[in-house]
Design a protein around this motif. Structure first.
Motif, PDB file in Angstrom:
ATOM      1  N   ARG A 178      -3.060  24.463 -51.351  1.00  0.00           N
ATOM      2  CA  ARG A 178      -3.985  24.043 -52.349  1.00  0.00           C
ATOM      3  C   ARG A 178      -5.043  23.211 -51.589  1.00  0.00           C
ATOM      4  O   ARG A 178      -5.847  23.117 -51.892  1.00  0.00           O
ATOM      5  CB  ARG A 178      -3.552  23.951 -53.589  1.00  0.00           C
ATOM      6  N   GLN A 179      -4.299  21.957 -51.065  1.00  0.00           N
ATOM      7  CA  GLN A 179      -5.150  20.898 -50.668  1.00  0.00           C
ATOM      8  C   GLN A 179      -6.189  21.411 -49.443  1.00  0.00           C
ATOM      9  O   GLN A 179      -7.235  20.966 -49.524  1.00  0.00           O
ATOM     10  CB  GLN A 179      -4.219  19.789 -50.208  1.00  0.00           C
ATOM     11  N   GLY A 180      -5.735  22.198 -48.839  1.00  0.00           N
ATOM     12  CA  GLY A 180      -6.529  22.609 -47.322  1.00  0.00           C
ATOM     13  C   GLY A 180      -7.665  23.325 -48.075  1.00  0.00           C
ATOM     14  O   GLY A 180      -8.936  23.056 -47.633  1.00  0.00           O
ATOM     15  N   PHE A 181      -7.592  24.238 -49.165  1.00  0.00           N
ATOM     16  CA  PHE A 181      -8.643  24.980 -49.783  1.00  0.00           C
ATOM     17  C   PHE A 181      -9.352  23.778 -50.525  1.00  0.00           C
ATOM     18  O   PHE A 181     -10.635  24.260 -50.415  1.00  0.00           O
ATOM     19  CB  PHE A 181      -8.074  26.114 -50.504  1.00  0.00           C
ATOM     20  N   ALA A 182      -8.962  23.034 -51.293  1.00  0.00           N
ATOM     21  CA  ALA A 182      -9.483  22.198 -52.097  1.00  0.00           C
ATOM     22  C   ALA A 182     -10.509  21.145 -50.948  1.00  0.00           C
ATOM     23  O   ALA A 182     -11.815  20.936 -51.477  1.00  0.00           O
ATOM     24  CB  ALA A 182      -8.657  21.240 -52.763  1.00  0.00           C
ATOM     25  N   ASN A 183     -10.395  20.881 -50.109  1.00  0.00           N
ATOM     26  CA  ASN A 183     -10.786  19.860 -48.989  1.00  0.00           C
ATOM     27  C   ASN A 183     -12.135  20.752 -48.630  1.00  0.00           C
ATOM     28  O   ASN A 183     -13.112  20.211 -48.694  1.00  0.00           O
ATOM     29  CB  ASN A 183     -10.149  19.482 -47.790  1.00  0.00           C
ATOM     30  N   LYS A 202     -14.223  28.149 -42.212  1.00  0.00           N
ATOM     31  CA  LYS A 202     -13.432  26.866 -42.361  1.00  0.00           C
ATOM     32  C   LYS A 202     -12.282  26.969 -43.215  1.00  0.00           C
ATOM     33  O   LYS A 202     -11.314  26.238 -43.048  1.00  0.00           O
ATOM     34  CB  LYS A 202     -14.529  25.892 -43.238  1.00  0.00           C
ATOM     35  N   LEU A 203     -12.124  28.225 -43.910  1.00  0.00           N
ATOM     36  CA  LEU A 203     -10.762  28.489 -44.587  1.00  0.00           C
ATOM     37  C   LEU A 203      -9.753  28.961 -43.869  1.00  0.00           C
ATOM     38  O   LEU A 203      -8.583  29.095 -43.982  1.00  0.00           O
ATOM     39  CB  LEU A 203     -10.879  29.235 -45.892  1.00  0.00           C
ATOM     40  N   LYS A 204     -10.089  29.435 -42.676  1.00  0.00           N
ATOM     41  CA  LYS A 204      -9.129  30.064 -41.840  1.00  0.00           C
ATOM     42  C   LYS A 204      -8.294  28.967 -40.922  1.00  0.00           C
ATOM     43  O   LYS A 204      -8.778  28.079 -40.836  1.00  0.00           O
ATOM     44  CB  LYS A 204      -9.755  31.194 -40.608  1.00  0.00           C
ATOM     45  N   PHE A 263     -16.893  29.070 -56.568  1.00  0.00           N
ATOM     46  CA  PHE A 263     -16.414  28.844 -55.028  1.00  0.00           C
ATOM     47  C   PHE A 263     -16.190  30.148 -54.323  1.00  0.00           C
ATOM     48  O   PHE A 263     -16.632  30.327 -53.265  1.00  0.00           O
ATOM     49  CB  PHE A 263     -15.411  27.958 -54.903  1.00  0.00           C
ATOM     50  N   PHE A 264     -15.251  30.804 -54.664  1.00  0.00           N
ATOM     51  CA  PHE A 264     -14.668  32.074 -54.289  1.00  0.00           C
ATOM     52  C   PHE A 264     -15.725  33.007 -53.851  1.00  0.00           C
ATOM     53  O   PHE A 264     -15.750  33.810 -52.891  1.00  0.00           O
ATOM     54  CB  PHE A 264     -13.454  32.497 -54.859  1.00  0.00           C
ATOM     55  N   GLN A 265     -16.644  33.163 -55.025  1.00  0.00           N
ATOM     56  CA  GLN A 265     -18.023  34.004 -54.938  1.00  0.00           C
ATOM     57  C   GLN A 265     -18.780  33.571 -53.689  1.00  0.00           C
ATOM     58  O   GLN A 265     -19.205  34.434 -53.074  1.00  0.00           O
ATOM     59  CB  GLN A 265     -18.586  34.121 -56.143  1.00  0.00           C
ATOM     60  N   LYS A 266     -19.014  32.302 -53.379  1.00  0.00           N
ATOM     61  CA  LYS A 266     -19.541  31.658 -52.271  1.00  0.00           C
ATOM     62  C   LYS A 266     -18.799  32.129 -51.149  1.00  0.00           C
ATOM     63  O   LYS A 266     -19.520  32.435 -50.088  1.00  0.00           O
ATOM     64  CB  LYS A 266     -19.838  30.186 -52.701  1.00  0.00           C
ATOM     65  N   VAL A 267     -17.509  32.008 -51.066  1.00  0.00           N
ATOM     66  CA  VAL A 267     -16.839  32.090 -49.831  1.00  0.00           C
ATOM     67  C   VAL A 267     -17.192  33.514 -49.638  1.00  0.00           C
ATOM     68  O   VAL A 267     -17.288  33.936 -48.030  1.00  0.00           O
ATOM     69  CB  VAL A 267     -15.345  31.834 -50.068  1.00  0.00           C
ATOM     70  N   CYS A 268     -17.175  34.495 -50.319  1.00  0.00           N
ATOM     71  CA  CYS A 268     -17.398  36.064 -49.985  1.00  0.00           C
ATOM     72  C   CYS A 268     -18.527  36.239 -49.348  1.00  0.00           C
ATOM     73  O   CYS A 268     -18.946  37.061 -48.490  1.00  0.00           O
ATOM     74  CB  CYS A 268     -17.287  36.711 -51.419  1.00  0.00           C
TER      75      CYS A 268
END
Length: 108
Positions: free
Chosen positions: A32-37, A23-25, A10-15
């Motif tokens: 954790r819940q915001g990032f999990a969503n 979406k993560l900003k 997931f974090f590699q895809k974010v990069c």
């Protein structure tokens, strides 16, 4: 794929994907819940606890949002920031009581 591998994927895809970065900003909650969503929206079966098991410190979420901002401004690459985070986690895991040389607090 293990839980850790899914989180790393997931974090590699974010990069690699500016739309996920956006979406993560903020206004995404820096928790954790915001990032999990966001991860679940992207097709990852990850919970907030899964993410916490990897990142280990709640400050990660706020710092990651700041790292995204720096990355998009061209000041720092997101993969480098994540590699530094991983390095600090390893050093902290080796000796959590030794804060003379390297701690998560100093990293943040």
């Amino acid at each position: 794929m293990s839980q850790r591998e899914r989180v790393l994927d997931f974090f590699q895809k974010v990069c690699d994907d500016p739309s996920i970065q956006n979406k993560l900003k903020a206004p995404c909650p820096a928790n954790r819940q915001g990032f999990a969503n966001v991860a679940q929206e992207c097709g990852y079966d990850l919970s907030g606890a899964d993410l916490d098991n990897y990142v280990r410190f709640y400050q990660f979420y706020t710092e990651f949002q700041r790292a995204i901002e720096r990355h998009q401004a061209g000041k720092e690459t997101l993969p480098d920031w994540l590699n530094q985070w991983e390095k600090h986690l390893r050093k902290f895991s080796d000796d959590p009581l030794d804060d003379r040389y390297d701690t998560i607090k100093r990293f943040i």
